[in-house]
Write a protein that holds these residues in place. Structure first.
Motif, mmCIF file in Angstrom:
data_model
loop_
_atom_site.group_PDB
_atom_site.id
_atom_site.type_symbol
_atom_site.label_atom_id
_atom_site.label_comp_id
_atom_site.label_asym_id
_atom_site.label_seq_id
_atom_site.Cartn_x
_atom_site.Cartn_y
_atom_site.Cartn_z
ATOM 1 N N LEU A 148 0.854 -1.183 0.000
ATOM 2 C CA LEU A 148 0.000 0.000 0.000
ATOM 3 C C LEU A 148 0.894 1.238 0.000
ATOM 4 O O LEU A 148 1.697 1.440 0.911
ATOM 5 C CB LEU A 148 -0.893 -0.017 1.251
ATOM 6 C CG LEU A 148 -2.092 0.914 1.245
ATOM 7 C CD1 LEU A 148 -3.117 0.505 0.176
ATOM 8 C CD2 LEU A 148 -2.758 0.909 2.616
ATOM 9 N N LEU A 149 0.730 2.060 -1.040
ATOM 10 C CA LEU A 149 1.512 3.295 -1.148
ATOM 11 C C LEU A 149 0.645 4.482 -0.772
ATOM 12 O O LEU A 149 -0.475 4.625 -1.274
ATOM 13 C CB LEU A 149 1.993 3.491 -2.590
ATOM 14 C CG LEU A 149 2.680 4.836 -2.850
ATOM 15 C CD1 LEU A 149 4.071 4.861 -2.240
ATOM 16 C CD2 LEU A 149 2.728 5.151 -4.343
ATOM 17 N N THR A 150 1.157 5.344 0.101
ATOM 18 C CA THR A 150 0.450 6.582 0.425
ATOM 19 C C THR A 150 1.317 7.777 0.053
ATOM 20 O O THR A 150 2.518 7.792 0.331
ATOM 21 C CB THR A 150 0.084 6.624 1.927
ATOM 22 O OG1 THR A 150 -0.813 5.546 2.205
ATOM 23 C CG2 THR A 150 -0.586 7.933 2.309
ATOM 24 N N LEU A 151 0.698 8.751 -0.616
ATOM 25 C CA LEU A 151 1.378 10.000 -0.958
ATOM 26 C C LEU A 151 0.733 11.122 -0.155
ATOM 27 O O LEU A 151 -0.507 11.219 -0.101
ATOM 28 C CB LEU A 151 1.214 10.335 -2.450
ATOM 29 C CG LEU A 151 1.760 9.330 -3.454
ATOM 30 C CD1 LEU A 151 0.681 8.349 -3.863
ATOM 31 C CD2 LEU A 151 2.302 10.032 -4.693
ATOM 32 N N LEU B 152 -3.201 10.587 -1.395
ATOM 33 C CA LEU B 152 -3.628 9.466 -2.240
ATOM 34 C C LEU B 152 -3.074 8.183 -1.654
ATOM 35 O O LEU B 152 -1.923 8.169 -1.203
ATOM 36 C CB LEU B 152 -3.067 9.599 -3.658
ATOM 37 C CG LEU B 152 -3.703 10.625 -4.584
ATOM 38 C CD1 LEU B 152 -2.871 10.764 -5.835
ATOM 39 C CD2 LEU B 152 -5.141 10.219 -4.928
ATOM 40 N N THR B 153 -3.842 7.111 -1.672
ATOM 41 C CA THR B 153 -3.357 5.808 -1.230
ATOM 42 C C THR B 153 -3.657 4.806 -2.341
ATOM 43 O O THR B 153 -4.806 4.647 -2.733
ATOM 44 C CB THR B 153 -4.022 5.415 0.107
ATOM 45 O OG1 THR B 153 -3.630 6.370 1.105
ATOM 46 C CG2 THR B 153 -3.583 4.034 0.564
ATOM 47 N N VAL B 154 -2.604 4.185 -2.851
ATOM 48 C CA VAL B 154 -2.723 3.321 -4.032
ATOM 49 C C VAL B 154 -2.226 1.907 -3.708
ATOM 50 O O VAL B 154 -1.082 1.747 -3.252
ATOM 51 C CB VAL B 154 -1.872 3.860 -5.208
ATOM 52 C CG1 VAL B 154 -2.284 3.204 -6.522
ATOM 53 C CG2 VAL B 154 -1.941 5.370 -5.308
ATOM 54 N N PRO B 155 -3.056 0.889 -3.939
ATOM 55 C CA PRO B 155 -2.586 -0.482 -3.724
ATOM 56 C C PRO B 155 -1.458 -0.860 -4.690
ATOM 57 O O PRO B 155 -1.431 -0.392 -5.828
ATOM 58 C CB PRO B 155 -3.824 -1.341 -4.017
ATOM 59 C CG PRO B 155 -4.991 -0.425 -3.886
ATOM 60 C CD PRO B 155 -4.489 0.921 -4.323
ATOM 61 N N VAL B 156 -0.549 -1.700 -4.212
ATOM 62 C CA VAL B 156 0.452 -2.347 -5.064
ATOM 63 C C VAL B 156 0.004 -3.795 -5.219
ATOM 64 O O VAL B 156 -0.169 -4.509 -4.224
ATOM 65 C CB VAL B 156 1.858 -2.294 -4.432
ATOM 66 C CG1 VAL B 156 2.864 -3.063 -5.289
ATOM 67 C CG2 VAL B 156 2.303 -0.848 -4.248
#
Lengths: 144, 144, 144
Positions: free
Chosen positions: A37-40, A106-110
């Protein structure tokens, strides 16, 4: 399960959208995570994050123009009435409101080793001030 | 601590809100996590995610109508001036802007085995194009 | 890697922004995590979360006023046409739309033991109903 963090500096040329998808993907790739889980996080109150089509520069122009009309510098009123908070310039208060409308995060799944971005989705910094700025985006990745 | 991912396909009938709370809860329940974090990612630039009241269909009608006025197809100008990017139809550019205003992502805590949704909160896909589409939402769950 | 959850109750005095950054930071500090991810979830459909400048009360006034114009109670039409869903009062339907525009959730990285908030960023509950309410925000922290 492990975590990694990073800070990206993004130089803007005043109002408008600056894509930085590649820098994000490069850092995520370097962490070699299969699932995560990536958070920007954009650490500012007059610039925000946005995901939109990255194929046509015209789309970015239309978006910028739409925000000028949604949250006008003159408040959109006859006579061009000012905001109460106007001492930092006519672009300051609209920039706070436009930031609220688009958001700092923004939070983007990997998934399967890559960000779950759709074919046309790019990650952009949305600068709302008129003058160029150096903006900072914090990245946080958690996964394995 | 472990992770799980899934892809939901959601068919839309053109502009408007489609609830899919049940499909999300069913998948989360099947993962049997007591505490965790669910992220939903809408992999499109002309459809977005929204959380709103799921008790009254009238609410959904009023929301759709409000977005027609906030981001009009004719740009809201006298004479109905077009967007620069108009080759994909009059509903395309507004759909990108409406997606920016609502966002591609939601992250919801799982507490005591269930999503932390309030009593009236439902999870919706907000289709912004006029024609029906098949949309994909990526789910990512992390917890234990 | 571990998780912690908490519920914050926030009393509002009707429409407007209420800062609660300190309560969030205090709870995060008490969990003693060096690196992690904090998620806040507002479990309501007529109040939302917002990050904005916390130095000037004028900024908050201008934001509140901007939302009155963006999503007016009378729908912004000549003659003040009502929303279809109006039985809960003229402030109800606009509150759902304003909640959609700002969102129910924030996810903030924890880096070097503290939230990655920028110098001027405060965390606010944005109440959209006219009357005072008691709102609940769920906190979820994951990290180590």
């Amino acid at each position: 399960m492990r975590q990694a963090t990073h800070r990206l500096a993004i130089s803007t040329r005043g109002k408008g959208l600056t894509e930085f998808t590649r820098a994000v993907c490069a850092w995520v790739d370097a962490q070699s995570m299969e699932t995560g889980l990536l958070t920007l996080w954009c650490a500012h109150t007059s610039a925000s994050l946005a995901v939109t089509e990255n194929a046509s520069p015209e789309v970015l122009e239309d978006i910028a123009e739409a925000f000028e009309r949604l949250v006008p510098e003159d408040r959109g009123q006859a006579g061009g009435q000012r905001y109460i908070h106007s001492l930092e310039g006519p672009d300051d208060m609209p920039s706070h409101i436009r930031t609220l409308l688009t958001g700092p995060q923004l939070t983007v799944p990997v998934v399967e080793g890559r960000l779950a971005l759709g074919t046309w989705q790019g990650i952009f910094l949305f600068e709302h001030r008129s003058r160029p700025h150096r903006r900072e985006v914090v990245l946080h990745l958690m996964g394995e």
